[in-house]
Design an enzyme around this catalytic site. Structure first.
Site, short mmCIF file in Angstrom:
data_model
loop_
_atom_site.label_atom_id
_atom_site.label_comp_id
_atom_site.label_asym_id
_atom_site.label_seq_id
_atom_site.Cartn_x
_atom_site.Cartn_y
_atom_site.Cartn_z
N TYR A 184 43.34 57.37 48.69
CA TYR A 184 43.25 58.78 49.06
C TYR A 184 43.40 58.94 50.58
CZ TYR A 184 38.32 57.31 49.69
OH TYR A 184 37.18 56.65 50.04
N ARG A 200 34.59 57.45 57.28
CA ARG A 200 33.14 57.28 57.46
C ARG A 200 32.71 57.52 58.91
NH1 ARG A 200 30.05 54.26 53.37
NH2 ARG A 200 31.42 54.07 51.59
N ASP A 253 20.61 53.86 49.08
CA ASP A 253 20.82 52.54 48.47
C ASP A 253 19.53 51.71 48.41
OD1 ASP A 253 23.46 53.12 48.10
OD2 ASP A 253 24.26 51.53 49.36
N GLU A 271 16.86 52.10 63.89
CA GLU A 271 18.07 51.44 63.36
C GLU A 271 18.24 50.05 63.98
OE1 GLU A 271 20.68 51.92 61.10
OE2 GLU A 271 21.50 50.09 61.97
N GLN A 272 18.56 49.08 63.11
CA GLN A 272 18.68 47.70 63.61
C GLN A 272 19.91 47.46 64.50
OE1 GLN A 272 19.07 45.10 60.23
NE2 GLN A 272 20.97 46.01 59.55
C1 LIG Z 1 33.45 49.74 48.85
C2 LIG Z 1 32.52 50.91 48.73
C3 LIG Z 1 33.02 52.17 48.50
C4 LIG Z 1 32.16 53.27 48.39
N1 LIG Z 1 32.68 54.52 48.18
C5 LIG Z 1 31.85 55.59 48.10
C6 LIG Z 1 32.38 56.91 47.91
O1 LIG Z 1 33.60 57.11 47.84
N2 LIG Z 1 31.50 57.96 47.84
C7 LIG Z 1 30.14 57.78 47.95
O2 LIG Z 1 29.38 58.78 47.90
N3 LIG Z 1 29.62 56.53 48.11
C8 LIG Z 1 30.43 55.45 48.19
N4 LIG Z 1 29.91 54.20 48.40
C9 LIG Z 1 28.45 54.04 48.48
C10 LIG Z 1 27.92 54.41 49.87
O3 LIG Z 1 28.63 53.72 50.88
C11 LIG Z 1 26.44 54.05 49.96
O4 LIG Z 1 25.77 54.50 48.82
C12 LIG Z 1 25.81 54.70 51.20
O5 LIG Z 1 26.39 54.17 52.37
C13 LIG Z 1 24.31 54.48 51.20
O6 LIG Z 1 23.77 55.02 52.38
P1 LIG Z 1 22.34 54.56 52.86
O7 LIG Z 1 22.07 55.39 54.08
O8 LIG Z 1 21.37 54.60 51.75
O9 LIG Z 1 22.48 53.02 53.23
P2 LIG Z 1 23.38 52.30 54.31
O10 LIG Z 1 24.64 53.03 54.54
O11 LIG Z 1 23.44 50.87 53.90
O12 LIG Z 1 22.53 52.41 55.66
C14 LIG Z 1 21.37 51.65 55.88
C15 LIG Z 1 21.10 51.59 57.37
O13 LIG Z 1 19.87 50.91 57.57
C16 LIG Z 1 20.02 49.95 58.60
N5 LIG Z 1 19.05 48.88 58.36
C17 LIG Z 1 19.05 47.97 57.36
N6 LIG Z 1 17.99 47.15 57.45
C18 LIG Z 1 17.28 47.57 58.54
C19 LIG Z 1 16.07 47.13 59.13
N7 LIG Z 1 15.37 46.09 58.64
N8 LIG Z 1 15.62 47.77 60.24
C20 LIG Z 1 16.30 48.84 60.77
N9 LIG Z 1 17.47 49.29 60.22
C21 LIG Z 1 17.95 48.67 59.11
C22 LIG Z 1 21.47 49.50 58.47
O14 LIG Z 1 21.95 48.91 59.67
C23 LIG Z 1 22.17 50.81 58.12
O15 LIG Z 1 22.54 51.53 59.28
C24 LIG Z 1 30.76 53.08 48.50
C25 LIG Z 1 30.25 51.81 48.72
C26 LIG Z 1 31.13 50.72 48.84
C27 LIG Z 1 30.55 49.36 49.09
#
Ligand SMILES: Cc1cc2nc3c(=O)[nH]c(=O)nc-3n(C[C@H](O)[C@H](O)[C@H](O)COP(=O)(O)OP(=O)(O)OC[C@H]3O[C@@H](n4cnc5c(N)ncnc54)[C@H](O)[C@@H]3O)c2cc1C
Length: 413
Positions: A218, A112, A296, A38-39
């Site tokens: 909510y 969160r 994502d 993790e970065q």
């Molecule tokens: C305003 C908003 C509201 C939302 N509401 C909801 C909801 O109600 N319900 C729901 O299910 N989803 C919701 N989402 C979507 C949800 O937040 C994301 O889909 C989810 O956080 C994706 O998780 P992830 O682990 O794929 O990515 P992320 O949460 O983006 O995690 C990626 C991780 O990788 C790390 N990283 C990035 N680049 C590097 C690198 N080069 N080297 C090492 N580490 C790195 C980052 O620091 C981070 O910790 C919402 C999003 C937003 C913006």
């Protein structure tokens, strides 16, 4: 399920919801050689809420988090969609007990930070390598190598890019496919429930639909806080950040004339934040040999079905189960994972965009038809409204993997 006889070295880039769920699921399935990179140097609390559909909560329960979640989450009674100015109910979709009974898990609202803490504690905080930014990767028949920005190289057999919407792993895997700006901005904040008690806010997902914008609120933190998000046209704002502050007066102007609950909630909030929304078109390929994407990084979406995090939780579970089913052949496991996930996540990505168009409708006739359709469903309490979401909330990761691989690939109870 028995611990796999072969122990591939698994590298996970990113300790977000998706990366941590994957790591925890792998650990519970008996994998021992996992590295989460993790970065961020210090995992800070993100002051925001998240809605978790029963499809995601079911996975978290299977990962042993039921008791922890029950203590910190709020189970809303319904999703209530209301007219932006007069507050009239357009749609009332029951959640609460009815949802838990139909799908085998509740619908939850969680802070969160509570979700992240639960995942980290269950996986092992000390097993996440912090302050290590991934710069690139390479692979060949022998394995995969992850290059950190410091020049350090980490070797493994499998690499999972769970590094979010601007994933560097994706950038290298699928060159030239940057995420697209949606033109929308999410304002967000969290109010102390005590400070907003005069508003008499119900324990629902309250969604306020208006022209070109909508607002959702909510309860989280076992009812102690109220989380809200207001979606508006973005203007010049392009930054994605959980900590970028905004100006409350500017926000109140965006919601000028809106229902007193919306405005009252904004007024009761100390700090407001802004997040520019990006997404992508669905993409059919995220796996190349020993490298795959998740959450994502694979399928970013606008948050209008509240499913981005939920899909990353499902991804993590399905990927871990595929690796457990095919530990001798990681490339085949990653291909099976991709096969299982692309169609479903594409449907959620496109559905989320469509939901935004529906919420923000300005055409009077289309708005009338929309409202009548939902009111009719609310009044008749028909089974139809459940059937429309069964595909989303009724998804069972374990059954899907079992059907695909033809073997028992269940998580330990
Ligand atoms: C305003 C908003 C509201 C939302 N509401 C909801 C909801 O109600 N319900 C729901 O299910 N989803 C919701 N989402 C979507 C949800 O937040 C994301 O889909 C989810 O956080 C994706 O998780 P992830 O682990 O794929 O990515 P992320 O949460 O983006 O995690 C990626 C991780 O990788 C790390 N990283 C990035 N680049 C590097 C690198 N080069 N080297 C090492 N580490 C790195 C980052 O620091 C981070 O910790 C919402 C999003 C937003 C913006």
């Amino acid at each position: 399920m028995k611990a796999p006889e072969v122990q591939p070295r698994i590298l996970i880039a990113g300790a977000g919801i998706g990366g941590l769920t994957t790591a925890l699921a792998l650990k519970r399935l008996g994998f021992r050689d996992i590295q989460v990179i993790e970065q961020t140097a210090v995992l800070k609390e993100v002051g925001a809420g998240i809605q978790l559909g029963p499809n995601a909560v079911k996975v978290l329960h299977r990962l042993g988090l039921a008791d922890t979640l029950a203590q910190v989450a709020v189970a809303p009674l319904a999703t209530k969609s209301r007219n932006w100015s007069n507050g009239r109910t357009i749609r009332n979709f029951p959640l609460g007990q009815a949802c838990a009974e139909r799908y085998g898990a509740p619908y939850y609202h969680v802070h969160r930070a509570d979700l992240h803490t639960a995942l980290l504690d269950a996986y092992g905080r000390a097993d996440v390598r912090l302050g290590a930014r991934v710069a690139s990767h390479e692979q060949d028949a022998r394995g995969v190598r992850l290059n950190l920005e410091t020049g350090e190289q980490i070797e493994g057999d499998v690499l999972v890019g769970a590094d979010g919407v601007h994933s560097v792993i994706r950038g290298q895997l699928l060159e030239g496919h940057d995420p697209g700006f949606t033109g929308l901005l999410a304002w967000r904040g969290m109010a102390d429930a005590a400070k907003a008690s005069h508003l008499g806010i119900e324990k629902n997902v309250n969604a306020w639909w208006g022209p070109h914008r909508h607002f959702v609120n909510y309860y989280v933190s076992a009812g102690k806080r109220i989380n809200w998000i207001g979606i508006v046209p973005a203007g010049q704002w392009r930054l994605e950040s959980w900590s970028a502050r905004g100006d409350k007066a500017e926000l109140l102007k965006e919601f000028d004339g809106w229902h007193p609950i919306v405005r009252g909630l904004i007024e009761a909030t100390d700090e407001v934040f802004k997040w520019a929304l990006y997404d992508r078109d669905p993409w059919p390929v995220w796996t190349q040999g020993r490298v795959t994407l998740l959450g994502d990084a694979a399928h970013p979406m606008v948050p209008f079905m509240s499913q981005g995090g939920a899909q990353s939780i499902e991804d993590g579970c399905v990927l871990a189960l595929c690796l457990a089913g095919l530990p001798h052949d990681p490339a085949a496991a990653l291909a099976a994972y991709q096969d299982l996930r692309t169609e479903r996540t594409a449907r959620v990505q496109l559905g989320s965009r469509e939901a935004g168009r529906m919420f923000h409708q300005t055409d009077p006739w289309k708005k009338f038809v929309r409202d009548m359709k939902f009111r009719w469903a609310t009044l008749t309490d028909s089974q139809e409204k459940w059937r429309r979401v069964d595909w989303l909330y009724g998804y069972d990761c374990e059954a899907e993997v079992e059907a695909k691989l033809g073997k028992d690939t269940r998580l330990a109870a």
